[in-house]
Design an enzyme around this catalytic site. Structure first.
Site: not given
Length: 135
Positions: A81, A99, A101, A110, A114
């Site tokens: 995970k 982020c 995505c 990010c 995306h």
């Protein structure tokens, strides 16, 4: 007035243009055309190519959108995970985008990957934006 202009183009100028074109009577005649004759044929050939493309375009295969695929393709795949902890107190800028995505090259921050991901998949994912309150 506009229709008169269009009518003149179709009835007078277009036939005159076509009569002046060096169209050979055989396929082999195309090989004997000079460079200047080919240049005179280019507008007509371009229009014919465009019309041909527009005619077959509805029958061309559509670009398939990827759906139901893995989200995380490469980030910390060795872990069961992926967890990132960030202390809110450590925020140095008023806004920080994280982020969601899994495509960012600067993960967990990010980098707007995306946008491409959404175009390819039809998804609507965007970043998590943390805003620092000013007191």
């Amino acid at each position: 007035m506009v229709l008169e202009s269009i009518s003149k183009i179709i009835k007078i100028q277009l036939p005159a243009y076509l009569k002046k074109l060096p169209l050979p009577e055989t396929i082999g005649g195309f090989a004997r055309l000079t460079v200047s004759e080919w240049l005179r044929l280019l507008p007509l050939l371009g229009i014919l190519a465009l019309l041909g493309y527009l005619t077959i375009r509805p029958f061309l295969p559509k670009k398939k959108k990827q759906r139901d695929s893995l989200i995380n393709l490469k980030i910390q795949k060795e872990n069961p995970k992926v967890v990132n902890e960030i202390d809110i107190e450590d925020l140095r800028t008023p806004n920080v985008c994280y982020c969601r995505c899994w495509r960012s090259k600067t993960f967990p921050v990010c980098d707007k990957s995306h946008i491409k991901h959404n175009e390819l998949t039809g998804d609507n994912v965007g970043p998590l934006i943390l805003k620092k309150k000013t007191l």
